[in-house]
Design a protein around this motif. Structure first.
Motif, short mmCIF file in Angstrom:
data_model
loop_
_atom_site.label_atom_id
_atom_site.label_comp_id
_atom_site.label_asym_id
_atom_site.label_seq_id
_atom_site.Cartn_x
_atom_site.Cartn_y
_atom_site.Cartn_z
N THR A 138 0.87 -1.18 0.00
CA THR A 138 0.00 0.00 0.00
C THR A 138 0.90 1.22 0.00
O THR A 138 2.14 1.10 -0.04
CB THR A 138 -0.96 0.00 1.21
OG1 THR A 138 -1.91 1.05 1.05
CG2 THR A 138 -0.22 0.19 2.51
N ASP A 139 0.33 2.42 -0.01
CA ASP A 139 1.17 3.62 0.07
C ASP A 139 0.50 4.67 0.94
O ASP A 139 -0.67 4.55 1.30
CB ASP A 139 1.52 4.18 -1.32
CG ASP A 139 0.33 4.70 -2.10
OD1 ASP A 139 -0.36 5.60 -1.59
OD2 ASP A 139 0.09 4.23 -3.23
N ASN A 140 1.27 5.70 1.29
CA ASN A 140 0.78 6.70 2.23
C ASN A 140 0.10 7.87 1.54
O ASN A 140 -0.30 8.83 2.21
CB ASN A 140 1.92 7.20 3.13
CG ASN A 140 2.98 7.98 2.36
OD1 ASN A 140 2.92 8.09 1.13
ND2 ASN A 140 3.95 8.53 3.08
N GLY A 141 -0.02 7.83 0.23
CA GLY A 141 -0.64 8.93 -0.50
C GLY A 141 0.27 10.12 -0.69
O GLY A 141 -0.14 11.14 -1.24
N ALA A 142 1.53 10.01 -0.24
CA ALA A 142 2.46 11.13 -0.34
C ALA A 142 3.84 10.67 -0.81
O ALA A 142 4.84 11.34 -0.54
CB ALA A 142 2.58 11.85 1.00
N GLY A 143 3.89 9.54 -1.52
CA GLY A 143 5.14 9.16 -2.16
C GLY A 143 5.84 7.94 -1.63
O GLY A 143 6.82 7.50 -2.22
N ARG A 180 3.26 4.93 -6.88
CA ARG A 180 2.08 4.42 -6.21
C ARG A 180 2.25 2.94 -5.91
O ARG A 180 3.07 2.25 -6.50
CB ARG A 180 0.82 4.64 -7.06
CG ARG A 180 0.43 6.09 -7.29
CD ARG A 180 0.18 6.83 -5.97
NE ARG A 180 -0.71 6.11 -5.08
CZ ARG A 180 -2.05 6.19 -5.14
NH1 ARG A 180 -2.64 6.96 -6.05
NH2 ARG A 180 -2.80 5.50 -4.29
N HIS A 181 1.43 2.44 -4.98
CA HIS A 181 1.59 1.07 -4.53
C HIS A 181 1.37 0.06 -5.65
O HIS A 181 2.06 -0.96 -5.72
CB HIS A 181 0.65 0.77 -3.36
CG HIS A 181 -0.79 1.06 -3.65
ND1 HIS A 181 -1.25 2.29 -4.05
CD2 HIS A 181 -1.88 0.27 -3.58
CE1 HIS A 181 -2.55 2.24 -4.22
NE2 HIS A 181 -2.96 1.02 -3.94
N TYR A 182 0.45 0.32 -6.57
CA TYR A 182 0.20 -0.63 -7.64
C TYR A 182 1.36 -0.67 -8.62
O TYR A 182 1.64 -1.69 -9.25
CB TYR A 182 -1.12 -0.32 -8.37
CG TYR A 182 -1.24 1.08 -8.90
CD1 TYR A 182 -0.77 1.40 -10.17
CD2 TYR A 182 -1.86 2.09 -8.17
CE1 TYR A 182 -0.89 2.68 -10.68
CE2 TYR A 182 -1.99 3.37 -8.66
CZ TYR A 182 -1.51 3.66 -9.92
OH TYR A 182 -1.63 4.94 -10.42
N GLU A 183 2.09 0.46 -8.76
CA GLU A 183 3.28 0.46 -9.61
C GLU A 183 4.38 -0.40 -9.01
O GLU A 183 5.07 -1.15 -9.71
CB GLU A 183 3.77 1.90 -9.81
CG GLU A 183 2.82 2.79 -10.57
CD GLU A 183 3.30 4.23 -10.64
OE1 GLU A 183 3.44 4.74 -11.76
OE2 GLU A 183 3.54 4.84 -9.57
N ARG A 269 -3.82 -3.86 -1.23
CA ARG A 269 -5.10 -3.61 -0.57
C ARG A 269 -5.28 -2.11 -0.51
O ARG A 269 -4.37 -1.38 -0.12
CB ARG A 269 -5.14 -4.21 0.83
CG ARG A 269 -5.20 -5.72 0.84
CD ARG A 269 -5.52 -6.27 2.22
NE ARG A 269 -6.94 -6.12 2.54
CZ ARG A 269 -7.88 -6.99 2.16
NH1 ARG A 269 -7.55 -8.06 1.47
NH2 ARG A 269 -9.14 -6.81 2.51
N ASP A 270 -6.43 -1.63 -0.93
CA ASP A 270 -6.67 -0.19 -0.98
C ASP A 270 -8.17 0.02 -0.86
O ASP A 270 -8.91 -0.09 -1.85
CB ASP A 270 -6.14 0.38 -2.29
CG ASP A 270 -6.19 1.91 -2.33
OD1 ASP A 270 -7.08 2.49 -1.69
OD2 ASP A 270 -5.33 2.52 -2.99
N SER A 271 -8.64 0.32 0.36
CA SER A 271 -10.08 0.45 0.57
C SER A 271 -10.66 1.64 -0.17
O SER A 271 -11.82 1.61 -0.58
CB SER A 271 -10.38 0.56 2.07
OG SER A 271 -9.73 1.68 2.63
N GLU A 272 -9.87 2.70 -0.36
CA GLU A 272 -10.37 3.85 -1.11
C GLU A 272 -10.58 3.49 -2.58
O GLU A 272 -11.59 3.85 -3.18
CB GLU A 272 -9.39 5.02 -0.98
CG GLU A 272 -9.23 5.55 0.43
CD GLU A 272 -10.55 6.05 0.99
OE1 GLU A 272 -11.23 6.85 0.33
OE2 GLU A 272 -10.92 5.61 2.10
N LEU A 273 -9.61 2.79 -3.16
CA LEU A 273 -9.76 2.33 -4.53
C LEU A 273 -10.93 1.36 -4.64
O LEU A 273 -11.74 1.45 -5.57
CB LEU A 273 -8.46 1.65 -4.99
CG LEU A 273 -8.49 0.94 -6.35
CD1 LEU A 273 -8.80 1.93 -7.46
CD2 LEU A 273 -7.15 0.25 -6.60
#
Length: 323
Positions: A138-143, A180-183, A269-273
Motif C-alpha cells: 500500500t502507500d501513504n498517499g504522499a510518495g 504508487r503502490h500498484y506500480e 489492498r486499498d479500501s479507497e480504490l
C-alpha cells in the motif's frame, strides 16, 4: 477519490477546513442602519482540530487547516520540527504498526493521529522462486509505498528482517520513492524468477514497547477505513475536504469483497480504490459498461477483463460471485 453514491455535505459554507473564516463567539454585531432589519449574523465555520503524536513517543500536538494527505503530513511535520519526508505513514488511535488502523482517505472527527517516522535502513537479498512474493503493498498517499501484509509461508515470510510497516525505498538500487503502490506491486511481479534482487527498506522508528506483527490472517470489516458510524473528514486528492456520513452496511461488505479481489489479482489492498470501484459497479448494468467506466476513471491500472467481471459479480451479484 470521489464516492458518487455516498451522502456528503460541505460543512456550513465553503471548505470545512477553512478555519477561522466565521465570526468569533462574543464579537458584537455592527449597528444596523436605521429603518432596516438587522443583518443575519454569518454562521461560524467549524474549527476542526486534531491531536497528533509521533508513534515512537513525543508530546501531543494540534493540527488543523489541511485538505489532503500531503498537507496533513506537512502540518504534522511543522508541529514536531521535522521534514514531511520523514513521515512514512500514519495510524489512527494507536501508536503501534497496526495495519487495521492505517490512515486512509478519512479521519473520524475524534480520532487521534500517530505519525510513524523513518527509522533504520536495511537491505535484503531475495531470490524469487515463485511468481508471488507474498507481499501486499500500500502507500501513504504522499510518495512512500510500504508493506501492509506478509503472507504466511511465502518467500518474504521466510526472511525475518522484513516486517509489516517497512517502506520500500528501492528495488535493485532503483528508487521507487514517488511511485504508487500498484506500480511497485507491478515491478515486483515482473522481476524474473530464479534471479536474486535487492530490496532497500526503511523501517518505522519504534518505541521500546512496540512489537510489529509480521502478518495478519484475519480481515476485519472495513479494514483501512474509519467505520465508527459518525461523521468523518474525507480527504481527496483533488478538491476540498468534506464531511461525510459513514458508509452503509452494503457498501462496507462490497468494499471488503473488492479489496480482497485487489489483493488476489494485484497484490495490493486499498479500501479507497475498492470503494470507488464499488460505486462504479453499482452504476453499471453490465460488465462491459463497468470496464468502460473503470477505464475512464482508473485507466492507469489496466485491469484485466476477468478481474473486472469478478468485481461486477461481487458487487451486483455477491452470492453468485462467492459460491
Amino acid at each position: 477519490m470521489r464516492r458518487a453514491g455516498r451522502r456528503s455535505r460541505q460543512a456550513q459554507e465553503g471548505s470545512p477546513m477553512e478555519n477561522g473564516g466565521g465570526q468569533e463567539p462574543g464579537t458584537p454585531e455592527p449597528p444596523a442602519a436605521e429603518g432596516s432589519a438587522a443583518p443575519r449574523p454569518p454562521r461560524a465555520r467549524p474549527r476542526l482540530v486534531f491531536h497528533t503524536q509521533l508513534a515512537h513517543g513525543s508530546p501531543t500536538g494540534r493540527i488543523e487547516g489541511f485538505t489532503n494527505v500531503k498537507e496533513l503530513y506537512v502540518k504534522i511535520a511543522e508541529v514536531f520540527g521535522i521534514s514531511p519526508t520523514e513521515i512514512l505513514f500514519c495510524t489512527l488511535n494507536t501508536h503501534k504498526v497496526d495495519m487495521q488502523k492505517l490512515l486512509g482517505g478519512q479521519i473520524g472527527l475524534e480520532d487521534f493521529i500517530f505519525a510513524h517516522v523513518r527509522g533504520e535502513t536495511k537491505e535484503v537479498e531475495v531470490t524469487k522462486t515463485e511468481d508471488a512474493l507474498g507481499l501486499t503493498i500500500t502507500d501513504n498517499g504522499a510518495g512512500y509505498a510500504f508493506i501492509k501484509r506478509i503472507k504466511e509461508g511465502s518467500i518474504i515470510n521466510r526472511i525475518q528482517t522484513v516486517c509489516v510497516g517497512d517502506s520500500i525505498e528501492a528495488i535493485n538500487d532503483h528508487t521507487i520513492v514517488g511511485c504508487r503502490h500498484y506500480e511497485v506491486a507491478r515491478m515486483l511481479r515482473e522481476l524474473p524468477r530464479a534471479q536474486p534482487f535487492t530490496l532497500r527498506l526503511v523501517q518505522p522508528k519504534k518505541a521500546f514497547d512496540m512489537i510489529g506483527q509480521r502478518t495478519r490472517s484475519s480481515k476485519a470489516p472495513g479494514e483501512g477505513r474509519v467505520a465508527s458510524g459518525k461523521e468523518t473528514l474525507r480527504l481527496r486528492a483533488q478538491g476540498p475536504a468534506t464531511l461525510e456520513e459513514g458508509p452503509s452496511p452494503f457498501e462496507e461488505e462490497a468494499t471488503c469483497r473488492v479489496d480482497d479481489l485487489l489483493e488476489s489479482y494485484m497484490g495490493i489492498r486499498d479500501s479507497e480504490l475498492a470503494s470507488t470501484m464499488v460505486e462504479a459497479a453499482k452504476e453499471s448494468p453490465s460488465v462491459a459498461q463497468l470496464a468502460c467506466g473503470l477505464d475512464s476513471v482508473l485507466g492507469e491500472f489496466a485491469f484485466p477483463q476477468e478481474f473486472v467481471a469478478e468485481v461486477w459479480a461481487a458487487v451486483c451479484h455477491p452470492k453468485e460471485g462467492h459460491e
